[in-house]
Design a protein around this motif. Structure first.
Motif, PDB file in Angstrom:
ATOM      1  N   SER A   1       0.832  -1.211   0.000  1.00  0.00           N
ATOM      2  CA  SER A   1       0.000   0.000   0.000  1.00  0.00           C
ATOM      3  C   SER A   1       0.867   1.262   0.000  1.00  0.00           C
ATOM      4  O   SER A   1       0.457   2.289  -0.528  1.00  0.00           O
ATOM      5  N   TRP A   2       2.072   1.179   0.558  1.00  0.00           N
ATOM      6  CA  TRP A   2       2.971   2.329   0.473  1.00  0.00           C
ATOM      7  C   TRP A   2       3.249   2.636  -1.002  1.00  0.00           C
ATOM      8  O   TRP A   2       3.506   3.766  -1.361  1.00  0.00           O
ATOM      9  N   GLY A   3       3.197   1.621  -1.830  1.00  0.00           N
ATOM     10  CA  GLY A   3       3.455   1.809  -3.250  1.00  0.00           C
ATOM     11  C   GLY A   3       2.292   2.429  -4.000  1.00  0.00           C
ATOM     12  O   GLY A   3       2.494   3.298  -4.847  1.00  0.00           O
ATOM     13  N   TYR A   4       1.052   1.993  -3.703  1.00  0.00           N
ATOM     14  CA  TYR A   4      -0.048   2.470  -4.548  1.00  0.00           C
ATOM     15  C   TYR A   4      -0.969   3.502  -3.904  1.00  0.00           C
ATOM     16  O   TYR A   4      -1.539   4.342  -4.603  1.00  0.00           O
ATOM     17  N   ALA A   5      -1.140   3.442  -2.568  1.00  0.00           N
ATOM     18  CA  ALA A   5      -2.161   4.307  -1.951  1.00  0.00           C
ATOM     19  C   ALA A   5      -1.859   5.811  -2.089  1.00  0.00           C
ATOM     20  O   ALA A   5      -2.756   6.585  -2.459  1.00  0.00           O
ATOM     21  N   PRO A   6      -0.606   6.243  -1.818  1.00  0.00           N
ATOM     22  CA  PRO A   6      -0.356   7.685  -1.925  1.00  0.00           C
ATOM     23  C   PRO A   6      -0.552   8.209  -3.345  1.00  0.00           C
ATOM     24  O   PRO A   6      -1.132   9.292  -3.552  1.00  0.00           O
ATOM     25  N   SER A   7      -0.105   7.437  -4.306  1.00  0.00           N
ATOM     26  CA  SER A   7      -0.219   7.851  -5.695  1.00  0.00           C
ATOM     27  C   SER A   7      -1.689   7.954  -6.109  1.00  0.00           C
ATOM     28  O   SER A   7      -2.109   8.911  -6.768  1.00  0.00           O
ATOM     29  N   LEU A   8      -2.455   6.971  -5.676  1.00  0.00           N
ATOM     30  CA  LEU A   8      -3.891   6.947  -5.958  1.00  0.00           C
ATOM     31  C   LEU A   8      -4.591   8.163  -5.346  1.00  0.00           C
ATOM     32  O   LEU A   8      -5.394   8.844  -5.998  1.00  0.00           O
ATOM     33  N   ALA A   9      -4.265   8.437  -4.089  1.00  0.00           N
ATOM     34  CA  ALA A   9      -4.902   9.563  -3.391  1.00  0.00           C
ATOM     35  C   ALA A   9      -4.542  10.890  -4.055  1.00  0.00           C
ATOM     36  O   ALA A   9      -5.387  11.777  -4.188  1.00  0.00           O
ATOM     37  N   ALA A  10      -3.278  11.016  -4.470  1.00  0.00           N
ATOM     38  CA  ALA A  10      -2.835  12.255  -5.111  1.00  0.00           C
ATOM     39  C   ALA A  10      -3.552  12.441  -6.448  1.00  0.00           C
ATOM     40  O   ALA A  10      -4.074  13.508  -6.757  1.00  0.00           O
ATOM     41  N   ARG A  11      -3.589  11.376  -7.247  1.00  0.00           N
ATOM     42  CA  ARG A  11      -4.219  11.422  -8.563  1.00  0.00           C
ATOM     43  C   ARG A  11      -5.684  11.848  -8.520  1.00  0.00           C
ATOM     44  O   ARG A  11      -6.135  12.629  -9.345  1.00  0.00           O
ATOM     45  N   TYR A  12      -6.431  11.264  -7.586  1.00  0.00           N
ATOM     46  CA  TYR A  12      -7.880  11.461  -7.593  1.00  0.00           C
ATOM     47  C   TYR A  12      -8.372  12.446  -6.533  1.00  0.00           C
ATOM     48  O   TYR A  12      -9.572  12.645  -6.394  1.00  0.00           O
ATOM     49  N   GLY A  13      -7.443  13.010  -5.753  1.00  0.00           N
ATOM     50  CA  GLY A  13      -7.851  14.018  -4.779  1.00  0.00           C
ATOM     51  C   GLY A  13      -8.667  13.486  -3.618  1.00  0.00           C
ATOM     52  O   GLY A  13      -9.547  14.162  -3.101  1.00  0.00           O
ATOM     53  N   TYR A  14      -8.385  12.264  -3.196  1.00  0.00           N
ATOM     54  CA  TYR A  14      -9.099  11.713  -2.041  1.00  0.00           C
ATOM     55  C   TYR A  14      -8.600  12.347  -0.755  1.00  0.00           C
ATOM     56  O   TYR A  14      -7.479  12.838  -0.676  1.00  0.00           O
ATOM     57  N   GLY A  15      -9.428  12.283   0.287  1.00  0.00           N
ATOM     58  CA  GLY A  15      -8.916  12.493   1.624  1.00  0.00           C
ATOM     59  C   GLY A  15      -7.950  11.357   1.902  1.00  0.00           C
ATOM     60  O   GLY A  15      -8.142  10.245   1.407  1.00  0.00           O
ATOM     61  N   PHE A  16      -6.896  11.613   2.678  1.00  0.00           N
ATOM     62  CA  PHE A  16      -5.843  10.601   2.757  1.00  0.00           C
ATOM     63  C   PHE A  16      -5.093  10.678   4.075  1.00  0.00           C
ATOM     64  O   PHE A  16      -4.682  11.752   4.509  1.00  0.00           O
TER      65      PHE A  16
END
Lengths: 320, 266
Positions: free
Chosen positions: A100-115
């Motif tokens: 998740s360190w690999g995909y979660a931050p990138s995903l959150a940044a891309r789509y503007g999620y709360g994170f």
């Protein structure tokens, strides 16, 4: 009803226990706020995990067949992104892990999620999700909220949420994802080196040394002390990274979890989250550190503020 | 090949620190700054690539932070590299990893970087997120927790080891340009020489604001972040029974506890 989406984690065909911990956390939120818990499984044969994932809180399992057997960043991001668009979950919960360190931050940044990452408590204040995590090397804690965020992605710390007992019959659905080209290529897994050394995960008595040991020449006297006391010598990451003790002796997230340990003596170990992940479950923890504020004291059962060398010398006298 | 290395001055708190009036952070008077431990390793990885390939490789340490953060850049520049970049203005206060990453991503474009090497996590808040958020904004290939790195300046791919849990590793190749987060132990960070420390003082550090990078003020700071701190507090004290006394008394109590527990267990 709003949804909590959990993304299952697995490697080498085995479900990560952290997935079940995350489901337990989702179950607690569900009780408070009447939400549905949906678990997404991205795998070649997702149904192989259905039985294990059918625990009481789970309402639905979404099977997503993917061509790659093992985790891959680009695919996880694309598919979870698509799932979120389709299902519009209020909260997405995943283990705080190397994957998740690999995909979660990138995903959150891309789509503007709360994170937020490495969260260890979740609650609702009205409609507002509140996540609690540590700050300043575990010495403080913060409550976070996520104003204006439609979707909130959280990675959850391991060994916090108690696994649910019992089983259920969740609805099983599937999701046809569109795949993206993977920009990384898996070559091979590298097994932990087998050194023929002692298997520290089997040891009941462990004495571990950390940075406080200072230099390589000092290791030997602690090896002698641990032998004298009938303990196995372990260490924290910096000691193994320096090559002073083999990697097989390293306790922590990237090292070993000392699952059979009954007494753990931590000497000169300040207690990083990563180290504690491998030992904080031990029923009897004795910590020796010169810094009274060292985070290791927050999980120890007995604390000694002292110089590890002085204590070692006195212990030698006691056990000789 | 230009390698950008985002670094961070991490804050440690004093024993007797107090909270800010708004209770959302520590009073800055009680913070001590030093370079994040992980960043010594990412910078060392960059230094080694520069040494192996000479002028084909340029390495630039960059940071997002106030004046104090200059020290971190100087610490890097004392070991090599010719210049650094620091981005700061008041709009950047309270930026979380997402907001910081948005700044670094813009900087990477401005610098036309080919590779970004950043620490896997920072020792103060430990989000383990900034580097991979940068990758998200740039839409670059990325690998987190890299424990071994093999890349040539002109290569289309880097071959890396991803450090997994419990001693496992995965060897994978990743397309370049890429963002890699670097793990402790990947190399042995060098010490700066006195001469290097002296020279670093004269190396230029460009200071930019968010608007220099074409960012709006609501894209950074709190409004550009993925979360907001509601309140900060000290955790409940651990349950540890503190063993007092002289060292001899402390040690004999440890010995007693160990023998009692061992007896119970046998």
């Amino acid at each position: 009803m709003s949804e909590i989406l959990v993304v299952a984690e697995h490697r080498h065909g085995e479900l990560a226990v952290s997935t079940l911990e995350v489901i337990a956390a989702a179950g607690e939120l569900k009780k408070k706020n009447n939400m549905a818990v949906v678990v997404a499984v991205l795998a070649q044969e997702p149904s192989t995990f259905t039985d294990q994932l059918s625990v009481p809180s789970v309402d639905e399992i979404v099977n997503v067949k993917v061509p790659l057997g093992e985790f891959q960043n680009d695919n996880y991001e694309a598919i979870i992104g698509q799932l979120i668009v389709k299902r519009n979950p209020a909260v997405v919960l995943v283990p705080h892990s190397v994957d998740s360190w690999g995909y979660a931050p990138s995903l959150a940044a891309r789509y503007g999620y709360g994170f937020a990452t490495d969260v260890f408590a979740l609650s609702y204040d009205g409609d507002e999700l509140i996540a609690t995590r540590a700050a300043y090397s575990e010495k403080m804690q913060v409550e976070l909220d996520f104003p204006g965020k439609e979707t909130i992605l959280i990675t959850l710390r391991g060994n916090i949420f108690k696994l649910e007992e019992g089983s259920s019959s969740p609805v099983i659905t599937s999701f046809d994802a569109s795949f993206v080209p993977a920009r990384t290529d898996h070559h091979r897994f590298v097994e932990p080196e087998s050194t023929g050394d002692v298997d520290i995960t089997q040891s009941e008595l462990i004495l571990s040394v950390g940075r406080g040991v200072g230099e390589e020449n000092n290791i030997e006297s602690f090896r002698e002390l641990s032998d004298l006391m009938g303990f196995t010598l372990g260490c924290s990451r910096p000691i193994a990274d320096s090559g002073w003790l083999p990697k097989s002796r390293q306790v922590g997230q990237s090292g070993k979890t000392v699952s059979n340990c009954n007494i753990y003596i931590a000497m000169g170990i300040s207690g990083s989250v990563q180290h504690m992940a491998g030992m904080k479950h031990v029923p009897n923890i004795i910590a020796v550190n010169t810094d009274p504020e060292a985070s290791v004291f927050s999980i120890a059962h007995y604390g000694v503020v002292a110089d590890m060398f002085d204590i070692a010398e006195e212990l030698r006298n006691q056990f000789e | 090949m230009k390698i950008l290395v985002p670094v961070k001055q991490v804050a440690a708190i004093d024993e007797d620190c107090v909270l800010r009036e708004d209770m959302r952070d520590i009073d800055p008077d009680f913070l001590d700054y030093e370079l994040n431990e992980w960043d010594d390793y990412s910078w060392e990885a960059a230094l080694q690539l520069r040494e192996a390939h000479g002028d084909q490789v340029e390495i630039v340490p960059v940071t997002v932070g106030p004046d104090e953060a200059t020290d971190g850049l100087r610490r890097c520049l004392a070991k090599g590299g010719n210049r650094g970049v620091r981005v700061w203005d008041s709009a950047l206060e309270e930026s979380d990893p997402i907001a910081v990453a948005r700044v670094i991503a813009r900087l990477a474009k401005r610098e036309e970087a080919d590779l970004i090497l950043a620490g896997t996590l920072s020792s103060d808040h430990g989000f383990a997120a900034t580097a991979m958020c940068v990758a998200g904004f740039l839409d670059w290939p990325h690998v987190a927790v890299v424990s071994k790195l093999d890349v040539r300046p002109d290569a289309q791919h880097a071959t890396v080891h991803r450090e997994l849990e419990a001693g496992w590793e995965e060897e994978i190749s990743v397309q370049c340009p890429a963002v890699l987060s670097i793990q402790l132990g990947i190399n042995e960070p060098r010490y700066a020489s006195l001469r290097g420390i002296k020279q670093a003082k004269a190396k230029p550090i460009e200071v930019l604001s968010h608007s220099d990078l074409g960012l709006e003020s609501d894209e950074v700071g709190l409004s550009g972040s993925g979360s907001r701190v509601r309140r900060m507090f000290a955790p409940a004290k651990g349950q540890a029974e503190m063993i007092e006394g002289t060292t001899a008394e402390q040690a004999s109590r440890i010995a007693q506890i160990v023998s009692e527990l061992s007896r119970e267990n046998s």
